[in-house]
Design a protein around this motif. Structure first.
Motif, mmCIF file in Angstrom:
data_model
loop_
_atom_site.group_PDB
_atom_site.id
_atom_site.type_symbol
_atom_site.label_atom_id
_atom_site.label_comp_id
_atom_site.label_asym_id
_atom_site.label_seq_id
_atom_site.Cartn_x
_atom_site.Cartn_y
_atom_site.Cartn_z
ATOM 1 N N GLU A 99 0.797 -1.158 -0.083
ATOM 2 C CA GLU A 99 -0.012 0.004 -0.146
ATOM 3 C C GLU A 99 0.891 1.475 -0.049
ATOM 4 N N VAL A 100 1.940 1.290 0.686
ATOM 5 C CA VAL A 100 2.819 2.548 0.733
ATOM 6 C C VAL A 100 3.410 2.592 -0.666
ATOM 7 N N TYR A 101 3.624 1.490 -1.156
ATOM 8 C CA TYR A 101 4.309 1.348 -2.652
ATOM 9 C C TYR A 101 3.368 1.928 -3.679
ATOM 10 N N ILE A 102 2.039 1.723 -3.409
ATOM 11 C CA ILE A 102 0.777 2.117 -4.389
ATOM 12 C C ILE A 102 0.719 3.707 -4.338
ATOM 13 N N ASN A 103 0.862 4.090 -3.126
ATOM 14 C CA ASN A 103 0.503 5.626 -2.849
ATOM 15 C C ASN A 103 1.832 6.466 -2.847
ATOM 16 N N ALA A 104 2.866 5.888 -3.072
ATOM 17 C CA ALA A 104 3.935 6.649 -3.205
ATOM 18 C C ALA A 104 4.466 7.139 -4.753
ATOM 19 N N LYS A 105 4.940 8.159 -5.026
ATOM 20 C CA LYS A 105 5.445 8.549 -6.365
ATOM 21 C C LYS A 105 6.417 7.772 -7.048
ATOM 22 N N GLY A 106 6.278 7.009 -8.093
ATOM 23 C CA GLY A 106 7.168 6.145 -8.557
ATOM 24 C C GLY A 106 8.256 7.034 -9.659
ATOM 25 N N LEU A 107 9.177 6.374 -10.280
ATOM 26 C CA LEU A 107 10.218 6.898 -11.188
ATOM 27 C C LEU A 107 9.664 7.962 -11.987
ATOM 28 N N GLY A 108 9.981 9.104 -12.161
ATOM 29 C CA GLY A 108 9.667 10.143 -13.169
ATOM 30 C C GLY A 108 8.177 10.872 -12.421
ATOM 31 N N GLY A 109 7.912 10.598 -11.391
ATOM 32 C CA GLY A 109 6.728 11.048 -10.805
ATOM 33 C C GLY A 109 5.381 10.800 -11.064
ATOM 34 N N LYS A 110 5.571 9.401 -11.398
ATOM 35 C CA LYS A 110 4.345 8.594 -11.902
ATOM 36 C C LYS A 110 3.667 8.009 -11.035
ATOM 37 N N HIS A 112 1.459 4.868 -9.430
ATOM 38 C CA HIS A 112 1.390 3.438 -9.530
ATOM 39 C C HIS A 112 0.151 3.051 -10.325
ATOM 40 N N PRO A 113 -0.095 2.256 -11.057
ATOM 41 C CA PRO A 113 -1.462 2.045 -11.722
ATOM 42 C C PRO A 113 -2.661 1.605 -11.004
ATOM 43 N N LEU A 114 -2.398 1.283 -9.493
ATOM 44 C CA LEU A 114 -3.670 1.055 -8.484
ATOM 45 C C LEU A 114 -4.011 2.375 -7.752
ATOM 46 N N PHE A 115 -3.021 3.214 -8.233
ATOM 47 C CA PHE A 115 -3.354 4.543 -7.234
ATOM 48 C C PHE A 115 -4.794 5.208 -7.536
ATOM 49 N N ASP A 116 -5.386 5.499 -6.640
ATOM 50 C CA ASP A 116 -6.833 5.808 -6.611
ATOM 51 C C ASP A 116 -6.788 7.524 -6.534
ATOM 52 N N TYR A 117 -6.855 8.175 -7.884
ATOM 53 C CA TYR A 117 -7.041 9.622 -7.596
ATOM 54 C C TYR A 117 -8.154 9.943 -7.188
ATOM 55 N N LYS A 118 -9.301 9.406 -7.123
ATOM 56 C CA LYS A 118 -10.571 9.899 -6.364
ATOM 57 C C LYS A 118 -10.716 9.401 -5.107
ATOM 58 N N GLY A 119 -9.753 8.698 -4.266
ATOM 59 C CA GLY A 119 -9.875 8.424 -3.181
ATOM 60 C C GLY A 119 -11.034 7.476 -2.551
ATOM 61 N N LYS A 120 -11.546 6.713 -3.491
ATOM 62 C CA LYS A 120 -12.428 5.621 -3.172
ATOM 63 C C LYS A 120 -12.233 4.405 -2.572
ATOM 64 N N VAL A 121 -10.798 4.082 -2.859
ATOM 65 C CA VAL A 121 -10.386 2.840 -2.580
ATOM 66 C C VAL A 121 -9.818 2.928 -1.002
ATOM 67 N N LYS A 122 -10.540 1.993 -0.256
ATOM 68 C CA LYS A 122 -10.089 2.149 1.184
ATOM 69 C C LYS A 122 -9.401 0.766 1.544
ATOM 70 N N ASP A 123 -9.279 -0.198 0.635
ATOM 71 C CA ASP A 123 -8.861 -1.436 0.892
ATOM 72 C C ASP A 123 -8.169 -1.857 -0.432
ATOM 73 N N TYR A 124 -7.011 -1.838 -0.431
ATOM 74 C CA TYR A 124 -6.470 -2.621 -1.969
ATOM 75 C C TYR A 124 -6.556 -3.908 -1.890
ATOM 76 N N PRO A 125 -6.377 -4.362 -3.235
ATOM 77 C CA PRO A 125 -6.281 -5.816 -3.239
ATOM 78 C C PRO A 125 -5.382 -6.687 -2.282
ATOM 79 N N ASP A 126 -5.926 -7.894 -2.004
ATOM 80 C CA ASP A 126 -5.272 -8.862 -1.364
ATOM 81 C C ASP A 126 -4.410 -9.654 -2.277
#
Length: 140
Positions: A99-110, A112-126
């Protein structure tokens, strides 16, 4: 183009792969084309797709329908379907690191594909490494 002289099997991948996306958005014929390319087709437990339910991309029934469509077309095309856990970490308690990895900026400031821009995801995939018994239970 695949080289048939090498012993490499190509699987269709996860929720971010073209087979799953095609089953969601394309015609059955286009899905069929994608499935034909692969040696085997992968599906994952519903818990791996739960972010799609939380961000309103799919309802639970729509998700099940997509997976059933993949199964149906793969069978029609003579492709083996395998259940994979789409593991990104070994133990369930390591999910917090993912979850930290998903929510951190990646290389080049991009993001993660699972990052939720709208803030609706409260529990990422298991996406932990499930045992055989856990996989069987997930697919009951």
């Amino acid at each position: 183009m695949r080289d048939k002289n090498h012993d490499i099997l190509l699987g269709s991948g996860c929720v971010n792969g073209e087979v799953f996306e095609s089953a969601r958005t394309d015609t059955v014929e286009k899905l069929r084309e994608h499935i034909r390319f692969y040696d085997y087709i992968e599906i994952q437990p519903l818990a791996v797709y739960k972010h799609l339910l939380q961000n309103d991309s799919l309802t639970e029934q729509e998700l099940k329908d997509v997976i059933l469509l993949i199964l149906k077309v793969a069978k029609e095309e003579g492709k083996m379907v395998v259940a994979t856990s789409d593991a990104h970490y070994v133990d369930p308690e390591l999910k917090i690191i993912r979850e930290v990895y998903i929510n951190a900026k990646g290389l080049g400031g991009k993001n993660h594909p699972l990052f939720d821009y709208k803030g609706k995801v409260k529990d990422y995939p298991d996406q932990y490494m499930r045992t055989t018994d856990e996989m069987i239970e997930e697919f009951r």
